[in-house]
Design a protein around this motif. Structure first.
Motif, short mmCIF file in Angstrom:
data_model
loop_
_atom_site.label_atom_id
_atom_site.label_comp_id
_atom_site.label_asym_id
_atom_site.label_seq_id
_atom_site.Cartn_x
_atom_site.Cartn_y
_atom_site.Cartn_z
N PHE A 133 34.12 -23.42 17.55
CA PHE A 133 35.11 -24.03 18.69
C PHE A 133 35.92 -25.19 18.01
CE2 PHE A 133 32.46 -21.50 21.53
CZ PHE A 133 33.31 -20.68 22.53
N ASP A 134 37.24 -25.10 18.10
CA ASP A 134 38.10 -26.17 17.79
C ASP A 134 38.80 -26.74 19.14
OD1 ASP A 134 39.06 -28.19 16.38
OD2 ASP A 134 40.44 -26.97 15.40
N PRO A 135 38.67 -27.83 19.54
CA PRO A 135 37.72 -28.97 19.19
C PRO A 135 36.31 -28.46 19.54
CG PRO A 135 38.82 -29.63 21.06
CD PRO A 135 39.37 -28.29 20.76
N ASP A 136 35.30 -28.91 19.02
CA ASP A 136 34.14 -28.81 19.25
C ASP A 136 33.13 -29.56 20.27
OD1 ASP A 136 33.53 -31.08 17.86
OD2 ASP A 136 32.35 -30.30 16.25
N ARG A 137 34.00 -30.47 20.92
CA ARG A 137 33.69 -31.34 21.92
C ARG A 137 34.67 -31.17 22.99
NH1 ARG A 137 31.40 -35.19 17.80
NH2 ARG A 137 29.22 -34.67 17.68
#
Length: 162
Positions: A133-137
């Motif tokens: 995923f982007d963003p990963d957070r």
């Protein structure tokens, strides 16, 4: 002698006859699934093409995935109307378009006065081959340390004012 292949031409827009709606590149649409018991697919139109042989119109789309279609599946913080913009492109018959929809940014979605059946939100891009995923957070909140789910009531924390 072989038949000449019909020239493809790019269209600026196309009126989908059964729903009497005009779609254009950049629009988000609901696409009919092969299995009628499944929900409509959500896609963003990238290009509309006609093969020059009458009503055979095709749309190049970029798919949105629902959380349950992603690696890892649906999590507690995913909203019921959440979709992920994927790197998965496809060409489909324009006849499979069931309607137009709106995919909002997360911020704009949370500000809607009323959420309609055709409203969705996206806060991630999704790589369909790696599951990344982007963003990963995503931001988490104080006591529960969970990302915000717009379907759940959140109360302002007296400590951090979030």
């Amino acid at each position: 002698m072989a038949r000449a292949k019909a020239q493809r031409r790019t269209l600026d827009s196309y009126t989908v006859k059964p729903i009497n709606k005009t779609v254009k590149p950049g629009d988000c649409v609901l696409m009919r699934p092969a299995d009628p018991s499944k929900p409509s697919y959500v896609a963003k139109i990238e290009r509309i093409e006609s093969d020059g042989r009458g009503p055979n119109v095709r749309v190049r789309v970029r798919w949105y995935y629902r959380p349950e279609e992603s690696i890892g599946g649906r999590r507690q913080f995913h909203g019921s109307k959440e979709v992920f913009l994927s790197d998965h492109y496809d060409t489909q018959s324009a006849d499979t378009i069931e309607g137009k929809c709106m995919v909002h940014s997360f911020k704009n979605y949370t500000k809607l006065d009323a959420v309609g059946n055709d409203d969705f939100f996206c806060r991630f891009e999704y790589n369909s081959s790696t599951g990344a995923f982007d963003p990963d957070r995503v931001a988490v909140y104080c006591k529960c340390e969970m990302p915000y789910n717009p379907d759940d009531l959140m109360v302002q924390c007296e400590g951090c004012i979030d």
